[in-house]
Design a protein around this motif. Structure first.
Motif, PDB file in Angstrom:
ATOM      1  N   GLY A  56       1.240  -1.561  -0.155  1.00 49.94           N
ATOM      2  CA  GLY A  56       0.135   0.082   0.118  1.00 49.94           C
ATOM      3  C   GLY A  56       0.717   1.483  -0.002  1.00 49.94           C
ATOM      4  N   TYR A  57       2.468   0.999  -0.186  1.00 47.49           N
ATOM      5  CA  TYR A  57       2.789   2.269  -0.244  1.00 47.49           C
ATOM      6  C   TYR A  57       2.519   2.691  -1.578  1.00 47.49           C
ATOM      7  CZ  TYR A  57       4.187   1.747   4.669  1.00 47.49           C
ATOM      8  OH  TYR A  57       3.627   1.440   6.078  1.00 47.49           O
ATOM      9  N   LEU A  58       2.662   3.738  -1.531  1.00 45.51           N
ATOM     10  CA  LEU A  58       3.112   4.640  -3.164  1.00 45.51           C
ATOM     11  C   LEU A  58       4.280   4.990  -3.326  1.00 45.51           C
ATOM     12  CD1 LEU A  58       0.422   5.740  -2.196  1.00 45.51           C
ATOM     13  CD2 LEU A  58       0.535   8.120  -3.788  1.00 45.51           C
ATOM     14  N   VAL A  59       4.851   3.793  -4.454  1.00 48.77           N
ATOM     15  CA  VAL A  59       6.351   4.389  -5.177  1.00 48.77           C
ATOM     16  C   VAL A  59       6.368   5.045  -6.500  1.00 48.77           C
ATOM     17  CG1 VAL A  59       6.662   2.065  -4.845  1.00 48.77           C
ATOM     18  CG2 VAL A  59       4.724   2.605  -6.667  1.00 48.77           C
ATOM     19  N   LEU A  60       4.880   5.675  -6.991  1.00 48.38           N
ATOM     20  CA  LEU A  60       5.464   6.284  -7.940  1.00 48.38           C
ATOM     21  C   LEU A  60       3.659   7.475  -8.339  1.00 48.38           C
ATOM     22  CD1 LEU A  60       7.671   7.831 -10.209  1.00 48.38           C
ATOM     23  CD2 LEU A  60       6.241   5.490 -12.052  1.00 48.38           C
ATOM     24  N   VAL A  61       4.198   8.560  -8.662  1.00 48.63           N
ATOM     25  CA  VAL A  61       2.864   9.117  -8.587  1.00 48.63           C
ATOM     26  C   VAL A  61       3.266  10.614  -9.519  1.00 48.63           C
ATOM     27  CG1 VAL A  61       2.122   9.839  -6.465  1.00 48.63           C
ATOM     28  CG2 VAL A  61       3.496  11.210  -6.536  1.00 48.63           C
ATOM     29  N   ASN A  62       1.985  11.118 -10.746  1.00 49.85           N
ATOM     30  CA  ASN A  62       2.566  12.212 -11.600  1.00 49.85           C
ATOM     31  C   ASN A  62       2.699  13.468 -11.646  1.00 49.85           C
ATOM     32  OD1 ASN A  62      -0.411  12.011 -11.565  1.00 49.85           O
ATOM     33  ND2 ASN A  62      -0.485  11.941 -13.940  1.00 49.85           N
ATOM     34  N   SER A  63       2.369  15.019 -11.716  1.00 51.36           N
ATOM     35  CA  SER A  63       2.343  15.889 -11.717  1.00 51.36           C
ATOM     36  C   SER A  63       1.585  16.361 -11.220  1.00 51.36           C
ATOM     37  CB  SER A  63       3.268  17.175 -12.995  1.00 51.36           C
ATOM     38  OG  SER A  63       4.151  16.735 -12.985  1.00 51.36           O
ATOM     39  N   GLN A  64       0.160  15.960 -11.828  1.00 53.44           N
ATOM     40  CA  GLN A  64      -1.068  16.396 -11.998  1.00 53.44           C
ATOM     41  C   GLN A  64      -1.533  15.514 -10.391  1.00 53.44           C
ATOM     42  OE1 GLN A  64      -2.225  18.317 -13.639  1.00 53.44           O
ATOM     43  NE2 GLN A  64      -4.633  18.271 -13.330  1.00 53.44           N
ATOM     44  N   PHE A  65      -1.260  14.340 -10.123  1.00 49.37           N
ATOM     45  CA  PHE A  65      -1.939  13.616  -8.255  1.00 49.37           C
ATOM     46  C   PHE A  65      -1.656  14.972  -7.687  1.00 49.37           C
ATOM     47  CE2 PHE A  65      -0.046  11.828  -4.635  1.00 49.37           C
ATOM     48  CZ  PHE A  65      -1.181  11.195  -4.213  1.00 49.37           C
ATOM     49  N   CYS A  66       0.048  15.744  -7.887  1.00 50.66           N
ATOM     50  CA  CYS A  66       0.816  16.786  -6.761  1.00 50.66           C
ATOM     51  C   CYS A  66       0.164  18.104  -6.632  1.00 50.66           C
ATOM     52  CB  CYS A  66       1.865  17.189  -7.658  1.00 50.66           C
ATOM     53  SG  CYS A  66       3.412  15.368  -7.030  1.00 50.66           S
ATOM     54  N   ASN A  67      -0.334  18.087  -8.175  1.00 49.67           N
ATOM     55  CA  ASN A  67      -1.023  19.423  -8.307  1.00 49.67           C
ATOM     56  C   ASN A  67      -2.942  19.570  -7.641  1.00 49.67           C
ATOM     57  OD1 ASN A  67       0.921  20.328 -10.030  1.00 49.67           O
ATOM     58  ND2 ASN A  67      -0.037  19.186 -11.724  1.00 49.67           N
ATOM     59  N   ASN A 104       8.566  13.730  -3.553  1.00 51.21           N
ATOM     60  CA  ASN A 104       9.761  12.973  -2.980  1.00 51.21           C
ATOM     61  C   ASN A 104       8.440  13.436  -1.919  1.00 51.21           C
ATOM     62  OD1 ASN A 104      11.789  13.292  -3.793  1.00 51.21           O
ATOM     63  ND2 ASN A 104      12.472  15.136  -2.903  1.00 51.21           N
ATOM     64  N   GLN A 105       7.206  13.434  -1.761  1.00 49.48           N
ATOM     65  CA  GLN A 105       6.437  13.738  -0.134  1.00 49.48           C
ATOM     66  C   GLN A 105       5.440  12.103  -0.765  1.00 49.48           C
ATOM     67  OE1 GLN A 105       4.688  17.555  -0.277  1.00 49.48           O
ATOM     68  NE2 GLN A 105       5.834  18.286   1.746  1.00 49.48           N
ATOM     69  N   ALA A 106       5.079  12.751  -1.349  1.00 49.59           N
ATOM     70  CA  ALA A 106       4.266  11.434  -1.562  1.00 49.59           C
ATOM     71  C   ALA A 106       4.353   9.554  -1.926  1.00 49.59           C
ATOM     72  CB  ALA A 106       3.726  11.725  -3.615  1.00 49.59           C
TER      73      ALA A 106
END
Length: 303
Positions: free
Chosen positions: A88-99, A106-108
């Motif tokens: 359940g730990y996040l390994v990858l997110v995109n820019s839209q997720f951050c927005n 790095n936080q996500a």
């Protein structure tokens, strides 16, 4: 006979590939090579041995190309996307997720997905994610409230799919769509519908083709029809005179010019009884002025 050696540039020409790709294969040991300065030397023997399995090379090269293509699509998607491992730990997110949620990458990345889910929706989301990773709910949509970094609530639609490596599930990918605005509109529509359902005046929604698309309970009571007997019917069934076409044209023209028409006409119920009505007809348009529908409020003056 001495073995001939090729440079990375020569091998790239032979394989129709990029020099950087050849160097990467040398560095990873996929093509046996000798390090020389900034480059590598590959013997003719080792190259020919490698070329005997050229299909494997082409497949790996294609996979690299596909991976690069996917990374571009992933990063530039209009939807937020996150990937999590089996725990359940996040390994990858995109820019839209951050927005959307206010985290930096790095936080996500490294955060547990449960930290993003509103407590009200956490049990159903965990259950749904587990089913997806077990191969039971791939591609199934789920609505859930997410929390931003600042603990604000965002209504979202989640499309989930399991991630596989060598045929085994290794995690989950979730595409996230922000439904906050549509949720607000939906809530406003529900409130409006509730108000219309409780008003004593009859209310009817009419499309561009003059077909009835919405009616409230007072409308059914006033005209004596059942719901399925009115929906989809021409508004002319309510007119109580022989001048139906003329009345519809007159009202439509006034509404087109002024946006509204109010007046008195004779209507008739399902049983044929006729009664005088005061009617207010309004035009509904979209953001650029295109006609969406007409609405009418009807009051029985003979009651």
């Amino acid at each position: 006979m001495d073995d001939h050696f090729y440079t990375c540039e020569e091998v790239a020409d032979i394989l129709n590939s990029k020099v950087s790709t050849v160097r990467a294969y040398c560095k990873e040991g996929k093509i046996p090579s000798i390090k020389m300065g900034r480059g590598y030397r590959i013997s003719q023997y080792d190259l020919e041995k490698w070329m005997k399995s050229k299909k494997g090379y082409e497949l790996a090269d294609k996979n690299n190309h596909d991976n690069e293509k996917y990374k571009i699509l992933f990063e530039n998607s209009s939807d937020a996307i996150m990937m999590a491992d089996l725990t359940g730990y996040l390994v990858l997110v995109n820019s839209q997720f951050c927005n959307l949620l206010g985290y930096s990458k790095n936080q996500a990345e490294g955060l547990h997905f449960s930290k993003l889910i509103h407590p009200d929706d956490l049990p159903k989301t965990v259950e749904s994610f587990m089913k997806t990773m077990n191969g039971e709910e791939n591609g199934v949509d789920l609505e859930a409230k997410l929390l931003t970094k600042d603990k604000e609530t965002v209504f979202c639609g989640l499309t989930k799919s399991a991630l596989y490596e060598k045929g085994e599930a290794c995690g989950i990918q979730v595409i996230i769509r922000d439904l906050t605005e549509s949720k607000k509109k939906e809530d406003r529509i529900k409130i409006l519908a509730s108000m219309l359902n409780q008003t004593a005046d009859a209310f009817v929604g009419i499309n561009e083709e003059m077909k009835i698309v919405y009616i409230n309970p007072a409308m059914l009571e006033m005209f004596g029809y059942k719901h399925n007997e009115m929906i989809g019917k021409d508004i002319g069934i309510l007119h109580g005179t022989s001048k139906v076409a003329e009345e519809k044209t007159m009202i439509s023209k006034a509404v087109e010019e002024d946006g509204i028409w109010t007046g008195e006409i004779v209507n008739k119920g399902k049983d044929g009884r006729k009664f005088r009505c005061w009617i207010s007809v309004n035009k509904i348009v979209d953001n650029i002025g295109n006609l969406v529908a007409y609405t009418a409020i009807i009051r029985n003056l003979d009651k």
